[in-house]
Design a protein around this motif. Structure first.
Motif, PDB file in Angstrom:
ATOM      1  N   ILE A   1      32.893  10.342  24.097  1.00 37.17           N
ATOM      2  CA  ILE A   1      32.157   9.253  24.006  1.00 37.17           C
ATOM      3  C   ILE A   1      33.083   8.116  23.834  1.00 37.17           C
ATOM      4  O   ILE A   1      34.168   8.149  23.246  1.00 37.17           O
ATOM      5  CB  ILE A   1      31.555   9.253  22.436  1.00 37.17           C
ATOM      6  N   SER A   2      32.561   6.754  24.348  1.00 35.48           N
ATOM      7  CA  SER A   2      33.523   5.663  24.430  1.00 35.48           C
ATOM      8  C   SER A   2      33.034   4.776  23.308  1.00 35.48           C
ATOM      9  O   SER A   2      32.151   5.095  22.500  1.00 35.48           O
ATOM     10  CB  SER A   2      33.161   4.830  25.814  1.00 35.48           C
TER      11      SER A   2
ATOM     12  N   LEU B   1      32.650   6.901  29.800  1.00 37.26           N
ATOM     13  CA  LEU B   1      34.232   6.741  30.417  1.00 37.26           C
ATOM     14  C   LEU B   1      34.092   7.092  31.806  1.00 37.26           C
ATOM     15  O   LEU B   1      33.737   8.306  32.351  1.00 37.26           O
ATOM     16  CB  LEU B   1      35.204   7.793  29.653  1.00 37.26           C
ATOM     17  N   PRO B   2      34.876   6.366  32.623  1.00 38.66           N
ATOM     18  CA  PRO B   2      35.001   6.593  33.982  1.00 38.66           C
ATOM     19  C   PRO B   2      36.049   7.797  34.129  1.00 38.66           C
ATOM     20  O   PRO B   2      36.738   8.144  33.278  1.00 38.66           O
ATOM     21  CB  PRO B   2      35.363   5.114  34.688  1.00 38.66           C
TER      22      PRO B   2
ATOM     23  N   LEU C   1      42.096   8.852  21.756  1.00 34.99           N
ATOM     24  CA  LEU C   1      41.133   8.865  20.597  1.00 34.99           C
ATOM     25  C   LEU C   1      41.613   7.494  20.142  1.00 34.99           C
ATOM     26  O   LEU C   1      42.733   7.135  19.999  1.00 34.99           O
ATOM     27  CB  LEU C   1      41.302   9.575  19.505  1.00 34.99           C
ATOM     28  N   ILE C   2      40.606   6.520  19.921  1.00 31.60           N
ATOM     29  CA  ILE C   2      40.837   5.202  19.465  1.00 31.60           C
ATOM     30  C   ILE C   2      41.229   5.357  18.036  1.00 31.60           C
ATOM     31  O   ILE C   2      40.542   5.730  16.951  1.00 31.60           O
ATOM     32  CB  ILE C   2      39.779   4.127  19.436  1.00 31.60           C
TER      33      ILE C   2
ATOM     34  N   ASN D   1      32.314   7.430  15.234  1.00 32.74           N
ATOM     35  CA  ASN D   1      31.798   8.425  16.400  1.00 32.74           C
ATOM     36  C   ASN D   1      33.044   8.920  16.803  1.00 32.74           C
ATOM     37  O   ASN D   1      32.756   9.603  18.100  1.00 32.74           O
ATOM     38  CB  ASN D   1      30.811   7.860  17.231  1.00 32.74           C
ATOM     39  N   ASN D   2      34.159   8.536  16.343  1.00 30.42           N
ATOM     40  CA  ASN D   2      35.386   9.202  17.233  1.00 30.42           C
ATOM     41  C   ASN D   2      35.356   8.905  18.819  1.00 30.42           C
ATOM     42  O   ASN D   2      35.483   9.771  19.721  1.00 30.42           O
ATOM     43  CB  ASN D   2      35.496  10.725  17.067  1.00 30.42           C
TER      44      ASN D   2
END
Length: 807
Positions: free
Chosen positions: A590-591, A598-599, A636-637, A643-644
């Motif tokens: 998930i972005s 995500l590309p 991971l941001i 939403n991780n």
């Protein structure tokens, strides 16, 4: 950004090494083929040719000047050349496997060349019956997985083929044993003891990278080798040919094909821990036809294990049919069916990221645990020659794969206490997959002006239909209606707790099923340009498109995959190359948008190498250096979102060097050897420690195999001996260490390096063969690992015997 491994620090020594090797091969060839610059008046030369009694040239005959160390070996056209021979009458001895030595006198006159013709007392047909020699070296065998027959010396890429003869000599039971003959390709894990996880150059070879007869197959089950004729490995990026494949390379199993002559083989293999494996291979023409031929391979295997409780049972059948429709059109139909049942085994577990000191044979799972996999494949290949230059090839295939596993959960650092107390839970998993492929290739050779072309144009479409169920388990004895996975408690150090473990099988049911259809297509073009006899250029590009459905969400990915390479051949037997290619990996995370959009990650690969054919092709010696960079790894941001979410912010780099040696059979001896160095690390990461190694990848691997077959008119004719060795360096398992994570308890877990030594001996009398093999001769102990929860010890010393009869 600070570079941990600047590219020039890596490439400069590699280029120097390649230049030295290329120079060595060139100088050695010049010394072997060119006459001295000065002439001694007291010497002359002898030229000659070796022929069979029916006038066919004999390759690899040994020519010796009696009483001296001077000699030569006949080339493919049967010719030889002895230089600087003293004036006078000499005796020439000609030796060839299976033929009595031949002696002939020749008179040498100073400053002149004498000519000698030697006739061996046998026909070409009889010679082939005495000994079969593959006239092609390792660098002369194109890989079919490359989709077009390109001479490996013209290909700016590393290729390896392991032939059936090696599989038989080694009595290979598992794919990992075969790959011990290939540098830089290794087993990275053994999850649950149900599959062999293969990797190359720091990248896992998942199901997208494994092929059977050019079509993908699911490697979640151990492939059956009984029907395999040879194993092909095409290292490096192959995205142009196959789309989103991992950067390390692709692996292709070629099964045995139908023959128009009748024959076959029946065999029985038996070994340590009650291994029994009867096999049958039969082939021939249908009703003595010259248009239709068949082949049938089948085997059954039943075995226990050095691990307590663990056992396996499998059945395999592989029918095929070849139809020669016309002189230019051929249809090949192939199918196989594999059913594999075994006890899943997640090994010894880990305590605080350390391997516990428990006996090698101790099993920590439930006694009733079961794994069952069924794989069915069907492939149709149509090949039509338009003319001598152009060919059309169409492939359609289908695969159905299912896997169900039920047993106790994996023992790991999270559920085993320091005193060995293991709180066991239950887990059930399954996957049901259908895969369809359609592929069309057009290949041709033509010229435009001074340029010669070897062209490939193709397109493929494939689709996956995958179902993954989620199960509810009812393990609570007091309330059988309540979903619970808590099972029991044992102590891994105390066998007495095993006697009181639970043996009942709690009920389960399917709660939900995730259905994920994937549709892919690709078009590609590739051209090998022969600029001159010494310079070739390979260039091509592919466009790939993929649509993934996950519930109601749809994800669309597209990528261009170019490749370009140049080959320089200073002489026919030396090839120096450099190439660039990229590949891509689809991201499903998930972005920040809250969607899986995500590309793809684009992975760049640079490769340089030299290929040498030494001693008239008797020894192939290849060296390859590479650097692979993934500069947009999904990370991971941090700090973590609700939403991780992930972003493309990480970088990994893999660099390495590979050496491959392979000889032809000469005087009964043959050799396979190799060495690889690989270093794969996080260069930039918001999650993992920068500079840390990626898991499972050995820094060094090495292999060496020596075989000897006795031939000729003596009592030991038919005896063959072999010795193989394999080294795998230190690796890391556990959990990759993290940064910016409070109270992080993850650790990397080192795995010890080890050597394996195997010996084998065989004897063939008429149509009956007996082979005996001893593996892990010195009983080395090490482990294959997945994270810290599938720590599987390698097998101890074992014995295997195979008796076979060919008809």
């Amino acid at each position: 950004m600070k570079q941990i491994f600047p590219s020039h620090y890596f490439l400069l020594p590699c280029l120097i090494l390649l230049l030295l090797l290329a120079t060595f091969g060139f100088v050695a060839a010049q010394q072997h083929t060119q006459a001295p610059s000065h002439e001694y008046v007291s010497t002359g030369a002898i030229k000659g040719i070796i022929l069979t009694s029916d006038g066919k040239p004999v390759e690899f005959a040994s020519i010796m000047l009696k009483g001296t160390s001077k000699g030569d070996m006949s080339s493919e056209d049967g010719k030889f050349h002895l230089r600087n021979v003293k004036e006078g009458t000499h005796t020439i001895i000609t030796k060839y496997i299976g033929i009595p030595d031949q002696e002939k006198e020749v008179t040498v006159i100073a400053g002149q060349t004498s000519f000698l013709k030697v006739l061996l007392p046998t026909s070409a047909q009889q010679l082939n019956e005495v000994v079969i020699i593959d006239k092609k070296s390792a660098n002369q065998k194109p890989v079919s997985v490359g989709k077009i027959a390109i001479d490996p010396m013209d290909l700016p890429q590393s290729t390896i083929i392991i032939e059936r003869e090696v599989l038989e000599q080694q009595q290979a039971l598992h794919l990992s044993e075969v790959l011990q003959n290939v540098s830089g390709v290794y087993q990275m894990g053994n999850t649950g003891g149900t599959q062999e996880e293969i990797a190359s150059r720091g990248f896992a070879m998942g199901s997208s990278n494994t092929f059977k007869n050019g079509s993908r197959f699911n490697n979640g089950v151990m492939p059956e080798l009984t029907s395999v004729e040879k194993v092909e490995i095409l290292k490096g990026s192959n995205a142009l040919l196959y789309g989103n494949v991992a950067a390390g390379g692709v692996l292709n199993l070629i099964t045995k094909k139908p023959k128009f002559e009748s024959g076959g083989e029946v065999s029985l293999r038996a070994g340590s821990y009650d291994l029994y494996k009867p096999s049958l291979d039969v082939y021939g023409a249908v009703n003595n036809s010259d248009k239709v031929a068949y082949r049938l391979n089948t085997t059954y295997e039943k075995a226990n294990s050095f691990r307590n409780i663990v056992n396996s049972e499998r059945f395999y059948i592989n029918p095929s049919l070849l139809i020669q429709a016309t002189s230019k059109t051929q249809l090949l139909l192939e199918a196989d069916y594999l059913k594999d049942n075994r006890v899943p085994d997640y090994g010894l577990g880990a305590i605080n990221y350390s391997i516990p000191d428990v006996p090698r044979n101790r099993f920590l799972g439930a006694t009733w645990a079961n794994y069952e996999a069924i794989q069915k494949t069907a492939t149709a290949t149509v090949t039509h020659k338009l003319n001598n230059a152009w060919t059309i090839k169409g492939v359609t295939s289908f695969q159905e794969f299912s896997k169900e596993e039920y047993g106790t959960g994996r023992p790991s650092s999270t559920n085993i206490k320091g005193d060995g107390t293991f709180t066991r839970s239950l887990q059930q998993t399954g996957i049901f997959e259908k895969y369809y492929l359609g592929q069309l290739d057009v290949t041709g050779n033509f010229s435009t002006g001074f340029l010669k072309h070897n062209l490939l144009i193709g397109a493929d479409v494939d689709r996956y239909r995958t179902e993954v169920p989620t199960y509810a388990i009812f393990a609570d004895r007091s309330n059988p209606q309540k979903a619970s996975t808590a099972y029991d408690v044992i102590n891994i150090f105390n066998p007495e707790t095993f006697a009181s473990q639970r043996t009942d099988i709690p009920g389960t049911k399917i709660l939900t099923t995730a259905y994920t259809p994937i549709n892919r297509m690709g078009t590609y073009v590739q051209d090998l340009l022969h600029v001159t006899d010494k310079i070739k250029v390979l260039a091509g590009i592919r466009y790939s498109y993929q649509r993934t459905n996950s519930g109601t969400a749809k994800k669309y990915d597209a990528a261009f995959s170019p490749r370009a390479g140049v080959v320089y051949q200073p002489r026919k037997a030396t090839s120096v190359f450099a190439s660039y290619a990229n590949s891509f990996a689809v991201n499903t995370a998930i972005s920040v948008t809250g969607r899986a959009d995500l590309p793809p990650s684009i992975i760049d690969q640079y490769e340089v190498g030299v290929k040498n054919e030494l001693f008239k092709g008797l020894l192939s010696a290849n060296v390859t250096a590479y650097r692979i960079i993934n500069s947009n790894v999904a990370q991971l941001i941090l700090p973590a979102t609700a939403n991780n979410a992930f972003e493309l912010a990480g970088t990994t780099a893999s660099k390495g060097l590979e050496v491959d040696l392979m000889s032809k059979s000469i005087r009964g001896f043959s050799f396979i050897g190799g060495y690889s160095y690989n270093d794969t690390r996080f260069i930039k990461s918001s999650v993992n420690v920068e500079g840390s190694r990626l898991r499972y990848n050995p820094a060094h691997t090495a292999n060496a195999s020596l075989y000897y077959t006795v031939t000729g008119n003596n009592k030991l004719n038919g005896l063959n001996l072999g010795f193989t060795s394999f080294y795998i360096g230190d690796r890391l398992a556990g959990r990759s260490t993290r940064t910016n994570v409070a109270n992080d308890t993850w650790q990397l877990m080192p795995l010890p390096d080890y050597f394996l030594f195997d010996t084998h001996i065989g004897y063939t009398l008429n149509k009956v063969s007996l082979r005996v093999k001893v593996t892990n001769l010195f009983n080395q102990l090490s482990y294959n690992a997945h994270d810290d929860n599938s720590i599987n010890p390698i097998a101890p010393r074992q014995f295997t015997t195979t008796v076979s009869y060919k008809f």
